[in-house]
Design a protein around this motif. Structure first.
Motif, PDB file in Angstrom:
ATOM      1  N   THR A 146      -6.116   6.010   0.657  1.00  0.00           N
ATOM      2  CA  THR A 146      -4.853   6.740   0.538  1.00  0.00           C
ATOM      3  C   THR A 146      -4.300   7.076   1.909  1.00  0.00           C
ATOM      4  O   THR A 146      -3.078   6.984   2.144  1.00  0.00           O
ATOM      5  N   ARG A 147      -5.169   7.441   2.839  1.00  0.00           N
ATOM      6  CA  ARG A 147      -4.718   7.762   4.197  1.00  0.00           C
ATOM      7  C   ARG A 147      -4.204   6.514   4.919  1.00  0.00           C
ATOM      8  O   ARG A 147      -3.231   6.581   5.672  1.00  0.00           O
ATOM      9  N   ALA A 192     -13.772   0.321  -9.352  1.00  0.00           N
ATOM     10  CA  ALA A 192     -12.868   1.456  -9.512  1.00  0.00           C
ATOM     11  C   ALA A 192     -12.018   1.652  -8.269  1.00  0.00           C
ATOM     12  O   ALA A 192     -10.825   1.988  -8.354  1.00  0.00           O
ATOM     13  N   LEU A 193     -12.600   1.437  -7.091  1.00  0.00           N
ATOM     14  CA  LEU A 193     -11.843   1.572  -5.838  1.00  0.00           C
ATOM     15  C   LEU A 193     -10.723   0.543  -5.755  1.00  0.00           C
ATOM     16  O   LEU A 193      -9.598   0.863  -5.349  1.00  0.00           O
ATOM     17  N   ARG A 198      -4.892  -0.580  -5.908  1.00  0.00           N
ATOM     18  CA  ARG A 198      -3.723  -1.228  -6.509  1.00  0.00           C
ATOM     19  C   ARG A 198      -2.725  -0.192  -7.009  1.00  0.00           C
ATOM     20  O   ARG A 198      -1.505  -0.370  -6.864  1.00  0.00           O
ATOM     21  N   ALA A 199      -3.227   0.901  -7.534  1.00  0.00           N
ATOM     22  CA  ALA A 199      -2.334   1.945  -8.036  1.00  0.00           C
ATOM     23  C   ALA A 199      -1.630   2.669  -6.890  1.00  0.00           C
ATOM     24  O   ALA A 199      -0.415   2.908  -6.934  1.00  0.00           O
ATOM     25  N   ALA A 207       3.445  -4.235  -0.731  1.00  0.00           N
ATOM     26  CA  ALA A 207       2.033  -4.112  -0.401  1.00  0.00           C
ATOM     27  C   ALA A 207       1.205  -5.048  -1.281  1.00  0.00           C
ATOM     28  O   ALA A 207       1.590  -5.371  -2.404  1.00  0.00           O
ATOM     29  N   ARG A 208       0.073  -5.484  -0.743  1.00  0.00           N
ATOM     30  CA  ARG A 208      -0.855  -6.335  -1.477  1.00  0.00           C
ATOM     31  C   ARG A 208      -2.253  -5.736  -1.395  1.00  0.00           C
ATOM     32  O   ARG A 208      -2.581  -5.015  -0.456  1.00  0.00           O
ATOM     33  N   VAL A 209      -3.091  -6.063  -2.378  1.00  0.00           N
ATOM     34  CA  VAL A 209      -4.493  -5.639  -2.378  1.00  0.00           C
ATOM     35  C   VAL A 209      -5.346  -6.874  -2.612  1.00  0.00           C
ATOM     36  O   VAL A 209      -5.068  -7.671  -3.520  1.00  0.00           O
ATOM     37  N   GLY A 210      -6.371  -7.034  -1.782  1.00  0.00           N
ATOM     38  CA  GLY A 210      -7.323  -8.123  -1.958  1.00  0.00           C
ATOM     39  C   GLY A 210      -8.731  -7.570  -2.075  1.00  0.00           C
ATOM     40  O   GLY A 210      -8.931  -6.359  -2.193  1.00  0.00           O
TER      41      GLY A 210
END
Length: 458
Positions: A146-147, A192-193, A198-199, A207-210
């Motif tokens: 989050t930071r 879960a992380l 992604r949320a 933004a993207r998450v891998g």
């Protein structure tokens, strides 16, 4: 001061611009809601136009550990024995004893601002500080993620967030060490992380998450397969073959070299970015090239740590794909990484212009490779074209290093001949984030960073 809000409509004009079809003069770029809506060439500047200079498409920094920015210059004293990556790593682990979420966010924001000032418009943040300094999980497992997202939003940089899975200290599932306590997670916690990441990035636009298995030594084969199932079509990044000891340990464990093992046991494809891949045999780098994967090179960090030199020239000439990252952030700048990449190849091969194809500009080749490889590795498109995100880096055409230059000569002069100061302005998704070479919020970011260092270095 924070980056200006994205204007609904924006008209930018540049003396010259590097478009997908090549260089053009007198270029007007119209931006609507953060995307390029229209391009015109060979036009005069009008009163409503902003911008100026020489426009380049924004490039992605494909590998960063932003928190290490605060360590820059603090690990250069020689120890009582030979220094190498492993002695540096012990110092880095001790550094992790300090610094909570506020400090990490402040350090990350400075690193991200400096990336924008240095010509990067997106970062793949290889994020593995999951726990507090004692090794206990944060109440919110995504506290540090989050930071990082907050630092990206505050600075305006594009973010590809790569939460890292780290469970073991060595090949064969060895128990983690005390120094790795801030990294450690299990598969359920990691899944879960990833969902949390992604949320929390959903509101950051593009933004993207891998997923990022830290390295083959930090995961078991079974864990690696479980991680890949979480990736979907998103990016997959992994450290691999950075050190000769890693290669030797992998051979002892499996009978294969790290990249050799990956090619034989994992579905390595264009989603993958192999970070460093320094110590590879020809059959290995040819195999990576054939799979269409990206090799993520971090030339300044690799030089700083004494890692070695990836055979980038041979790999490129075999149609291999590369990109560059700032890794430990000991120095931050696109031109700096590209210069070090080419110069390391020249030193290894005792030749000049070794990355370039015959008759082609070295700077242009390096830039094109970093642009395409960075975009692929971070899961986005790239280039100054209609419909693309308005990620634009403007070089100062009044800079003395660019006098009398046009086209590829500008890139050559920026990478090989210009001191600091070549970048004048940067727009990220249509927001002006760098003006006259400085991030628009640098004063506030620096003040917060200085306060963070009082805690981290106390």
């Amino acid at each position: 001061m924070t980056p200006e809000p994205t204007p609904v409509d924006l008209s930018l004009w540049f003396e010259a611009a590097l478009l997908p079809q090549g260089w053009a003069r007198g270029v007007r770029v119209r931006v609507r809601e953060g995307r390029i809506s229209r391009l015109e060439t060979e036009v005069a500047r009008s009163p409503q136009d902003q911008g100026g200079g020489v426009a380049l498409p924004g490039v992605a920094n494909l590998h960063s550990h932003a928190f290490q920015r605060a360590m820059a210059g603090l690990t250069e004293a020689r120890g009582p024995t030979d220094d190498d990556f492993w002695t540096w790593r012990r110092l880095m682990y001790r550094f992790l004893d300090r610094g909570g979420p506020d400090e990490i966010e402040a350090i990350t924001a400075l690193a991200f601002a400096e990336m924008l000032e240095g010509g990067f418009t997106r970062v793949a943040e290889f994020h593995y500080l999951h726990n507090d300094p004692t090794g206990a999980p944060y109440a919110d497992r995504a506290e540090i993620a989050t930071r990082i997202a907050a630092a990206a939003e505050a600075t305006g940089i594009g973010l590809t967030l790569l939460p890292v899975f780290y469970a073991h200290s060595g090949f064969g599932g060895l128990a983690p060490t005390e120094g790795q306590r801030r990294f450690i997670t299990d598969l359920d916690g990691y899944a879960a992380l990833v969902a949390d990441c992604r949320a929390l990035t959903a509101g950051l636009g593009d933004a993207r998450v891998g997923v990022a298995p830290h390295s083959l030594r930090a995961v078991t084969p079974e864990q690696l397969q479980a991680l890949l199932a979480m990736a979907g079509q998103g990016p997959i990044h992994i450290h691999v073959a950075e050190q000769t000891k890693e290669v030797e340990d992998c051979l002892a464990w499996s009978g294969a070299r790290p990249v050799e093992w990956l090619l034989a046991n994992a579905p390595v494809d264009p989603r993958w970015c192999l970070i460093h891949a320094t110590h590879v045999a020809e059959t290995e780098w040819r195999g990576v090239a054939a799979r269409g994967s990206v090799v993520g090179l971090c030339p300044i960090t690799e030089a700083n740590l004494g890692d070695g030199i990836f055979p980038a020239a041979a790999y490129h000439h075999a149609d291999g794909r590369i990109g560059v990252g700032t890794d430990s952030n000991v120095q931050i700048g696109l031109a700096d990484e590209l210069r070090m990449l080419e110069y390391s190849q020249r030193l290894a091969l005792r030749g000049r212009a070794v990355m370039a194809d015959p008759g082609r500009s070295t700077g242009r080749l390096l830039f094109d490779q970093a642009l395409a490889g960075g975009a692929q590795a971070t899961g986005v498109s790239c280039g100054l074209s209609v419909g693309a995100t308005a990620d634009i880096v403007a070089l100062d055409d009044g800079h003395i290093s660019f006098e009398g230059r046009f086209g590829d000569a500008v890139l050559d002069s920026w990478i090989f001949g210009a001191p600091r100061g070549g970048v004048a302005s940067v727009w990220r998704a249509g927001r002006l984030v760098v003006r006259q070479g400085r991030h628009v919020a640098r004063d506030a970011i620096e003040a917060r960073y200085r306060q963070a260092l009082k805690a981290v270095l106390a």
